[in-house]
Design a protein around this motif. Structure first.
Motif, short mmCIF file in Angstrom:
data_model
loop_
_atom_site.label_atom_id
_atom_site.label_comp_id
_atom_site.label_asym_id
_atom_site.label_seq_id
_atom_site.Cartn_x
_atom_site.Cartn_y
_atom_site.Cartn_z
N PRO A 189 0.83 -1.21 0.00
CA PRO A 189 0.00 0.00 0.00
C PRO A 189 0.87 1.26 0.00
O PRO A 189 1.70 1.46 0.90
N VAL A 190 0.73 2.07 -1.03
CA VAL A 190 1.51 3.30 -1.18
C VAL A 190 0.52 4.45 -1.36
O VAL A 190 -0.35 4.39 -2.24
N TRP A 191 0.65 5.49 -0.54
CA TRP A 191 -0.33 6.58 -0.54
C TRP A 191 -0.08 7.49 -1.73
O TRP A 191 0.77 8.37 -1.71
N GLU A 212 -15.93 5.83 6.21
CA GLU A 212 -15.29 6.93 5.51
C GLU A 212 -13.99 6.42 4.87
O GLU A 212 -13.34 5.52 5.43
N PRO A 213 -13.61 6.96 3.71
CA PRO A 213 -12.43 6.44 3.00
C PRO A 213 -11.17 6.32 3.86
O PRO A 213 -10.50 5.28 3.87
N GLN A 214 -10.84 7.39 4.62
CA GLN A 214 -9.62 7.35 5.42
C GLN A 214 -9.69 6.26 6.49
O GLN A 214 -8.74 5.51 6.71
N LYS A 215 -10.84 6.14 7.15
CA LYS A 215 -11.00 5.12 8.18
C LYS A 215 -10.97 3.72 7.57
O LYS A 215 -10.46 2.77 8.17
N ALA A 216 -11.52 3.60 6.37
CA ALA A 216 -11.50 2.30 5.70
C ALA A 216 -10.08 1.87 5.38
O ALA A 216 -9.72 0.70 5.52
N VAL A 217 -9.26 2.82 4.94
CA VAL A 217 -7.86 2.51 4.64
C VAL A 217 -7.13 2.10 5.91
O VAL A 217 -6.38 1.12 5.94
N ARG A 230 2.75 1.53 8.50
CA ARG A 230 2.37 2.72 7.74
C ARG A 230 2.27 2.39 6.26
O ARG A 230 2.75 1.35 5.82
N LEU A 231 1.65 3.30 5.50
CA LEU A 231 1.66 3.19 4.06
C LEU A 231 3.01 3.67 3.52
O LEU A 231 3.68 4.48 4.17
N GLY A 232 3.37 3.18 2.36
CA GLY A 232 4.61 3.61 1.75
C GLY A 232 4.47 4.95 1.06
O GLY A 232 3.37 5.49 0.89
N LYS A 233 5.62 5.49 0.65
CA LYS A 233 5.66 6.72 -0.13
C LYS A 233 6.10 6.38 -1.56
O LYS A 233 6.93 5.50 -1.75
#
Length: 268
Positions: A189-191, A212-217, A230-233
């Motif tokens: 997962p990369v933001w 909500e999208p952010q909470k779902a992620v 964390r998500l990657g960059k």
């Protein structure tokens, strides 16, 4: 360490934003000459300016990479613009949405595979004869951790990326004698806008989880139990792509490099 990418010619698909843009900028820092393809002309223009600011050269070619005709026309034009040769191809374009198997129609399966897999096939088909003639080249395909560790959704996306890995492995075997190295990165997962844009992973994941999208992620990441938490960059993936394309990876081919925060638990 010297990547030896200064002055080298590089073609990147899906370069208007996200991993594609950061990869273009990273090659720009190395002094490469770039041809950038995407359907988003505005985003491509912004990437071109970012590459120039980083010290590289770049030209944009607007292209619908789900279209065989557009790929043939624009990839050919890009290679001609670079002088008729090509040192590096980065197949990066792709899209996805969170849908269950029962929700997916034949048309949606076809659309996913046309962009996420057949664009790689069609672009590579044009590039390989060029690299064979010059006796060398490097191709890096952008896959996904979901190609190696699929989830129930998005199953069409996972399947298309698994096909990318099969393509990578098969072509690496057949093209080794031509001194063409072919590898893949498999990001977790990369933001990027891939997640955040309207209709992207975050929005469709929100609908799937009824959040909500952010909470779902955040919920999805907790389920995956990423060791780094964390998500990657996008630049973290770009760094690996540049390495695989460079002389620093001269004995690396047929490999799949996970840039996934530890999401893949299997040994092999």
């Amino acid at each position: 360490m010297d990547t030896n990418l200064k002055g080298k010619t590089v073609l990147i698909t899906g370069a208007a934003k996200g991993i594609g843009r950061e990869t273009a900028i990273a090659f720009g820092r190395e002094g490469s000459r770039l041809a950038l393809l995407d359907i988003d002309a505005t985003g491509l223009g912004e990437t071109v300016e970012a590459v120039k600011a980083a010290g590289g050269q770049a030209t944009a070619f607007k292209a619908d990479l789900s279209s065989a005709t557009d790929i043939e026309d624009k990839v050919g034009a890009a290679i001609a613009h670079l002088g008729g040769g090509l040192d590096v191809l980065v197949n990066n374009v792709g899209s996805g949405a969170v849908r269950t198997f029962d929700q997916l129609t034949d048309s949606e399966w076809d659309k996913t595979f046309s962009l996420n897999f057949m664009s790689y096939v069609r672009t590579t088909r044009i590039v390989l004869p060029v690299m064979r003639k010059q006796g060398k080249g490097a191709i890096v395909n952008n896959a996904s951790d979901l190609a190696r560790q699929p989830e129930g959704v998005p199953i069409d996306y996972s399947a298309s990326k698994a096909a990318v890995l099969a393509l990578t492995k098969g072509l690496a075997r057949s093209e080794g004698a031509n001194n063409i190295r072919i590898n893949a990165v498999a990001p977790g997962p990369v933001w990027t806008p891939f997640w955040t844009q309207p209709g992207g992973f975050a929005e469709t994941m929100g609908k799937f989880h009824n959040m909500e999208p952010q909470k779902a992620v955040e919920h999805e990441m907790s389920l995956r139990q990423l060791p780094l938490g964390r998500l990657g960059k996008p630049e973290e993936v770009a760094n690996v792509i540049v390495f695989l394309a460079s002389d620093l990876a001269s004995f690396v081919t047929s490999s799949v490099w996970g840039v996934d925060g530890g999401s893949i638990r299997a040994i092999a």
